[in-house]
Design a protein around this motif. Sequence first.
Motif, PDB file in Angstrom:
ATOM      1  N   PHE A   1       0.821  -1.205   0.000  1.00  0.00           N
ATOM      2  CA  PHE A   1       0.000   0.000   0.000  1.00  0.00           C
ATOM      3  C   PHE A   1       0.861   1.263   0.000  1.00  0.00           C
ATOM      4  O   PHE A   1       0.475   2.273  -0.590  1.00  0.00           O
ATOM      5  CB  PHE A   1      -0.957  -0.011   1.189  1.00  0.00           C
ATOM      6  CG  PHE A   1      -2.027  -1.060   1.069  1.00  0.00           C
ATOM      7  CD1 PHE A   1      -3.131  -0.845   0.265  1.00  0.00           C
ATOM      8  CD2 PHE A   1      -1.914  -2.268   1.726  1.00  0.00           C
ATOM      9  CE1 PHE A   1      -4.107  -1.815   0.122  1.00  0.00           C
ATOM     10  CE2 PHE A   1      -2.893  -3.248   1.589  1.00  0.00           C
ATOM     11  CZ  PHE A   1      -3.983  -3.018   0.784  1.00  0.00           C
ATOM     12  N   GLU A   2       2.021   1.209   0.650  1.00  0.00           N
ATOM     13  CA  GLU A   2       2.922   2.362   0.613  1.00  0.00           C
ATOM     14  C   GLU A   2       3.419   2.598  -0.812  1.00  0.00           C
ATOM     15  O   GLU A   2       3.643   3.744  -1.219  1.00  0.00           O
ATOM     16  CB  GLU A   2       4.091   2.163   1.576  1.00  0.00           C
ATOM     17  CG  GLU A   2       3.679   2.223   3.035  1.00  0.00           C
ATOM     18  CD  GLU A   2       4.857   2.279   3.990  1.00  0.00           C
ATOM     19  OE1 GLU A   2       5.941   2.773   3.593  1.00  0.00           O
ATOM     20  OE2 GLU A   2       4.711   1.836   5.148  1.00  0.00           O
ATOM     21  N   GLY A   3       3.586   1.525  -1.568  1.00  0.00           N
ATOM     22  CA  GLY A   3       3.996   1.655  -2.954  1.00  0.00           C
ATOM     23  C   GLY A   3       2.919   2.237  -3.842  1.00  0.00           C
ATOM     24  O   GLY A   3       3.198   2.739  -4.939  1.00  0.00           O
ATOM     25  N   GLN A   4       1.671   2.187  -3.386  1.00  0.00           N
ATOM     26  CA  GLN A   4       0.538   2.698  -4.160  1.00  0.00           C
ATOM     27  C   GLN A   4       0.129   4.114  -3.751  1.00  0.00           C
ATOM     28  O   GLN A   4      -0.837   4.658  -4.277  1.00  0.00           O
ATOM     29  CB  GLN A   4      -0.670   1.764  -3.981  1.00  0.00           C
ATOM     30  CG  GLN A   4      -0.467   0.348  -4.478  1.00  0.00           C
ATOM     31  CD  GLN A   4      -0.214   0.303  -5.974  1.00  0.00           C
ATOM     32  OE1 GLN A   4       0.899   0.101  -6.421  1.00  0.00           O
ATOM     33  NE2 GLN A   4      -1.249   0.510  -6.762  1.00  0.00           N
ATOM     34  N   ARG A   5       0.860   4.691  -2.828  1.00  0.00           N
ATOM     35  CA  ARG A   5       0.491   6.026  -2.344  1.00  0.00           C
ATOM     36  C   ARG A   5       0.594   7.083  -3.439  1.00  0.00           C
ATOM     37  O   ARG A   5       1.537   7.100  -4.225  1.00  0.00           O
ATOM     38  CB  ARG A   5       1.399   6.439  -1.185  1.00  0.00           C
ATOM     39  CG  ARG A   5       1.049   5.799   0.153  1.00  0.00           C
ATOM     40  CD  ARG A   5       2.090   6.143   1.201  1.00  0.00           C
ATOM     41  NE  ARG A   5       1.680   5.696   2.535  1.00  0.00           N
ATOM     42  CZ  ARG A   5       2.462   5.759   3.605  1.00  0.00           C
ATOM     43  NH1 ARG A   5       3.692   6.246   3.495  1.00  0.00           N
ATOM     44  NH2 ARG A   5       2.020   5.336   4.774  1.00  0.00           N
ATOM     45  N   SER A   6      -0.372   7.969  -3.426  1.00  0.00           N
ATOM     46  CA  SER A   6      -0.389   9.121  -4.317  1.00  0.00           C
ATOM     47  C   SER A   6      -0.255  10.375  -3.477  1.00  0.00           C
ATOM     48  O   SER A   6      -0.625  10.398  -2.301  1.00  0.00           O
ATOM     49  CB  SER A   6      -1.700   9.152  -5.111  1.00  0.00           C
ATOM     50  OG  SER A   6      -1.776  10.304  -5.921  1.00  0.00           O
ATOM     51  N   GLY A   7       0.298  11.446  -4.090  1.00  0.00           N
ATOM     52  CA  GLY A   7       0.379  12.715  -3.388  1.00  0.00           C
ATOM     53  C   GLY A   7       1.761  13.006  -2.827  1.00  0.00           C
ATOM     54  O   GLY A   7       2.769  12.464  -3.282  1.00  0.00           O
ATOM     55  N   LYS A   8       1.791  13.849  -1.818  1.00  0.00           N
ATOM     56  CA  LYS A   8       3.021  14.243  -1.145  1.00  0.00           C
ATOM     57  C   LYS A   8       3.386  13.165  -0.133  1.00  0.00           C
ATOM     58  O   LYS A   8       2.680  12.952   0.853  1.00  0.00           O
ATOM     59  CB  LYS A   8       2.825  15.589  -0.440  1.00  0.00           C
ATOM     60  CG  LYS A   8       4.043  16.099   0.318  1.00  0.00           C
ATOM     61  CD  LYS A   8       5.113  16.579  -0.624  1.00  0.00           C
ATOM     62  CE  LYS A   8       6.273  17.205   0.146  1.00  0.00           C
ATOM     63  NZ  LYS A   8       7.371  17.636  -0.769  1.00  0.00           N
ATOM     64  N   LEU A   9       4.483  12.472  -0.362  1.00  0.00           N
ATOM     65  CA  LEU A   9       4.842  11.338   0.488  1.00  0.00           C
ATOM     66  C   LEU A   9       5.474  11.812   1.795  1.00  0.00           C
ATOM     67  O   LEU A   9       6.203  12.808   1.820  1.00  0.00           O
ATOM     68  CB  LEU A   9       5.789  10.408  -0.258  1.00  0.00           C
ATOM     69  CG  LEU A   9       5.250   9.816  -1.560  1.00  0.00           C
ATOM     70  CD1 LEU A   9       6.259   8.843  -2.163  1.00  0.00           C
ATOM     71  CD2 LEU A   9       3.914   9.120  -1.336  1.00  0.00           C
ATOM     72  N   PRO A  10       5.230  11.079   2.887  1.00  0.00           N
ATOM     73  CA  PRO A  10       5.736  11.484   4.200  1.00  0.00           C
ATOM     74  C   PRO A  10       7.212  11.115   4.373  1.00  0.00           C
ATOM     75  O   PRO A  10       7.743  10.278   3.625  1.00  0.00           O
ATOM     76  CB  PRO A  10       4.851  10.682   5.159  1.00  0.00           C
ATOM     77  CG  PRO A  10       4.531   9.436   4.391  1.00  0.00           C
ATOM     78  CD  PRO A  10       4.375   9.875   2.959  1.00  0.00           C
TER      79      PRO A  10
END
Length: 229
Positions: free
Chosen positions: A41-50
């Motif tokens: 799921f972290e690999g699928q994140r969209s947007g500004k990454l933390p």
Amino acid sequence: MAPKHSSLLALIFLLLLSIKHCSGGGGHDYHDALRKSILFFEGQRSGKLPPDQRIKWRKDSALHDGADAGVDLTGGYYDAGDNVKFVFPMAFTTTLLSWSIIDFKKNMGSELGNAVKAVKWATDFLLKATAKEGVIYVQVGDAFSDHNCWERPEDMDTLRSAYKIDQNHPGSDVAGEIAAALAAASIVFRSIDSPYSTLLLDRAVKVSHSGAPSLLFLAFPFSPFLFLE
């Protein structure tokens, strides 16, 4: 790609937890399997990454999602190998992940924190998608142009159209799933972040009411019932 793969992974995630709970492991490294499931799921994140993003080769992407509609629709998850954000399967996945935590958090060990973060990455987006009174944004990205050009989300130059449902363009199925996701997540955060939990529950009630009068329609990009903002 079909928008069901991330939801199927959530089912596998739940199965792994139930097997670990019932069998005690049986010689298999279910903790590693659980870790990799959440890592997906972290690999699928969209947007500004933390800053704590563990997959370092992924970078910020789709930072202007929603701009065509005058709203902020950044964040959330991309779908099954493409760069479209389908909110229906995203919400279902969030519901399942939330109930996995609710039922099996004692078995998740050091991965509990990462699982909670995975839920919050989705619910933060769902709150944005439901922030506008009487409107629910249910998709970002054009599936036709996206599927004709396979590329990294960091490099994509395809359409990022925002699609919505409202009273004139109903979709109670996707509204109901979003409400379920928000309500389930509110239980996850009840003992972690009470104000956030209350916000999720209040929004779930609001979304469920907004979808109540409408008919059931298929909320995917190939459907003529979605309204392009």
